[in-house]
Design an enzyme around this catalytic site. Structure first.
Site, PDB file in Angstrom:
ATOM      1  N   SER A  66       0.912  -1.240   0.046  1.00 41.59           N
ATOM      2  CA  SER A  66       0.031   0.026   0.158  1.00 41.59           C
ATOM      3  C   SER A  66       0.899   1.207   0.067  1.00 41.59           C
ATOM      4  O   SER A  66       1.592   1.406   0.916  1.00 41.59           O
ATOM      5  CB  SER A  66      -0.816  -0.134   1.183  1.00 41.59           C
ATOM      6  OG  SER A  66      -1.212   1.371   1.592  1.00 41.59           O
ATOM      7  N   LEU A 122     -17.192   8.470   0.412  1.00 40.30           N
ATOM      8  CA  LEU A 122     -17.212   8.176  -0.793  1.00 40.30           C
ATOM      9  C   LEU A 122     -16.849   6.798  -1.316  1.00 40.30           C
ATOM     10  O   LEU A 122     -16.530   6.583  -2.583  1.00 40.30           O
ATOM     11  CB  LEU A 122     -16.298   9.130  -1.552  1.00 40.30           C
ATOM     12  CG  LEU A 122     -16.576  10.559  -1.248  1.00 40.30           C
ATOM     13  CD1 LEU A 122     -15.412  11.384  -2.064  1.00 40.30           C
ATOM     14  CD2 LEU A 122     -17.634  10.889  -1.765  1.00 40.30           C
ATOM     15  N   SER A 124     -14.124   4.592  -0.301  1.00 34.86           N
ATOM     16  CA  SER A 124     -12.839   4.330  -0.617  1.00 34.86           C
ATOM     17  C   SER A 124     -12.651   2.669  -0.497  1.00 34.86           C
ATOM     18  O   SER A 124     -11.897   2.091  -1.273  1.00 34.86           O
ATOM     19  CB  SER A 124     -11.822   4.801   0.146  1.00 34.86           C
ATOM     20  OG  SER A 124     -11.990   4.251   1.705  1.00 34.86           O
ATOM     21  N   ASP A 169     -22.534   0.522  -3.197  1.00 34.08           N
ATOM     22  CA  ASP A 169     -21.205   1.180  -3.424  1.00 34.08           C
ATOM     23  C   ASP A 169     -20.460   0.313  -4.288  1.00 34.08           C
ATOM     24  O   ASP A 169     -19.837   0.914  -5.374  1.00 34.08           O
ATOM     25  CB  ASP A 169     -20.242   1.110  -2.156  1.00 34.08           C
ATOM     26  CG  ASP A 169     -21.045   2.013  -0.988  1.00 34.08           C
ATOM     27  OD1 ASP A 169     -21.957   2.734  -1.415  1.00 34.08           O
ATOM     28  OD2 ASP A 169     -20.639   2.163   0.217  1.00 34.08           O
ATOM     29  N   TYR A 219     -29.942   4.125  13.159  1.00 30.08           N
ATOM     30  CA  TYR A 219     -30.280   3.573  11.798  1.00 30.08           C
ATOM     31  C   TYR A 219     -31.131   2.695  12.140  1.00 30.08           C
ATOM     32  O   TYR A 219     -32.450   2.413  11.337  1.00 30.08           O
ATOM     33  CB  TYR A 219     -29.088   2.928  11.537  1.00 30.08           C
ATOM     34  CG  TYR A 219     -29.115   2.340  10.132  1.00 30.08           C
ATOM     35  CD1 TYR A 219     -28.945   2.883   8.950  1.00 30.08           C
ATOM     36  CD2 TYR A 219     -29.446   1.019  10.130  1.00 30.08           C
ATOM     37  CE1 TYR A 219     -29.200   2.230   7.767  1.00 30.08           C
ATOM     38  CE2 TYR A 219     -29.398   0.034   9.021  1.00 30.08           C
ATOM     39  CZ  TYR A 219     -29.363   0.722   7.618  1.00 30.08           C
ATOM     40  OH  TYR A 219     -29.481   0.140   6.676  1.00 30.08           O
TER      41      TYR A 219
END
Ligand code: ADP
Ligand code: MG
Length: 383
Positions: A66, A122, A124, A169, A219
């Site tokens: 990474s 977003l 990732s 996603d 939730y």
């Protein structure tokens, strides 16, 4: 994204070169909390994602660097225990999920880097899973179709990362198409591309840099409210099992039978699905004023009826309105994250400056700004 850094680093570490793959993060234009109510979502892939260079090796081991975290992990494909580094769980999980589905294990070497902000909403993590799922499928001719790649990514999150996510996603990351959003029914995986070409506008996310922990319980409470409202409607309308198939008239019929809170939640859920369908029509007509109005209406519903907003997100939404931004709303499940804003180009600089300065004055920290373009989904880069 800069392929040179990945290429150079790959050569330095493995002394050879491989194939480049890229998968994006995503935004969701409209359709929040609609998935579990049997409605649609409207995500799009963005021009930020994870880039990996990858090549088969002759062993049954995976060796991955990474670049962003400056970390290295190695694991065997027959190992049951995941590596300790949490970023590697996504890659380990993808490998295991593929093997579980009959893929022949094959070792590989990879270097990857990304530019999706981590944990900002977003996705990732979906970009990371999708990059490796897509790359391994292509590199080793596994023959999984795109929907299976989506499920491999989703199951990776469930089984190896402790995140019980839906499919939006991963679906957006794999199926994304330049100049299009994806209207997706999360329960059936049926989808339709909806044109998104906002000429003269920019799409920008403003990150409230606040995240509330323990969002599971609010939730679940929202979910239960919706289920109770749907169950009350079902009595008179047996074909309605979820709020996605109900309308406001049906809800009004049961007003006295359910709590005020459940009513508010259901009202939002029904309106949100209708708004999404209306937004798709507006997008087909190129009517971005209507799209923008719908984004504001969604924010209002999420804040006042569904009650999942925060003071920071409400503040950013008010700021957008004050600056004449065409559309703005909080994005994601709530209790933190970004607002998504559709901004006419001539108002862009004013909005960004105002949002940064006012937010800093009020909350003592600077919001982060992420301009995005709707782009192509998972792909092999030919270079
Ligand atoms: P998000 O909302 O961005 O998906 P998550 O918490 O689900 O947030 O996933 C973020 C995790 O994904 C990071 O903690 C890391 O483990 C992994 N990840 C994402 N992008 C990268 C990257 N560029 N390099 C290494 N790991 C990454
Ligand atoms: Mg994630």
């Amino acid at each position: 994204m800069d392929t040179t850094i990945v290429r150079n680093s790959f050569r330095e570490k493995f002394g050879t070169s491989g194939v480049l793959y890229f998968s994006p993060g995503r935004i969701n234009l409209i359709g929040e909390h609609t998935d579990y109510n049997g409605g649609y979502v409207l995500p799009g892939a963005i021009d930020k994602g994870i880039l990996t260079e990858i090549t088969p090796n002759t062993s049954d081991r995976v060796r991955v660097y990474s670049l962003d975290l400056n970390d290295y992990v190695e694991f065997g494909l027959d190992e049951k225990d995941k590596p300790s580094a949490s970023w590697a769980h996504y890659i380990f999980g993808v490998c295991r999920e593929m093997i579980k589905r009959g893929a022949r294990p094959h070792g590989f070497d990879a270097v990857f880097s990304g530019n999706v902000p981590l944990g900002a909403g977003l996705s990732s993590s979906a970009a990371l899973e999708s990059t490796f799922a897509f790359a391994l499928n292509d590199l080793f001719d596994y023959d999984f179709d795109k929907k299976e790649l989506v499920l491999i990514g989703q199951k990776t999150e469930h089984n190896y990362c402790g995140v019980n996510c839906g499919i939006m996603d991963q679906f957006a990351s794999i199926f994304g198409k330049e100049g299009n959003l994806v209207r997706l029914d999360c329960s059936t995986m049926e989808y339709e591309y909806i044109p998104f070409n906002p000429l003269g506008y920019k799409l920008v996310l403003v990150d409230s840099v606040t995240k509330h922990e323990l969002v599971d319980s609010p939730y679940n409470k929202r979910r239960q409210s919706c289920e109770r409202a749907a169950a009350a409607i079902t009595v008179n309308h047996p074909h309605v099992k979820l709020l996605g198939n109900a309308d406001l008239e049906m809800l009004k019929e049961v007003k006295k039978l359910i709590s005020e809170e459940d009513y508010m939640r259901a009202q939002y859920a029904i309106q949100e699905n209708t708004r999404l369908i209306n937004t798709c029509e507006a997008l087909k007509q190129g009517d971005y004023q209507t799209v923008g109005r719908n984004l504001y209406a969604t924010h209002h519903g999420m804040s006042k009826l569904y009650e999942v907003s925060t003071i920071e997100l409400d503040f950013l939404n008010d700021t957008a309105k004050a600056c004449g931004v065409t559309g703005s709303r909080m994005m994601g499940g709530g209790f933190g994250g970004c607002t998504i804003n559709l901004v006419a180009e001539d108002k862009y600089d004013l909005f960004i400056d105002t949002a940064i300065n006012r937010f800093k004055d009020k909350f003592g920290k600077e919001p982060k700004i992420y301009p995005v373009k709707i782009s192509q989904g998972a792909r092999r880069l030919n270079e």
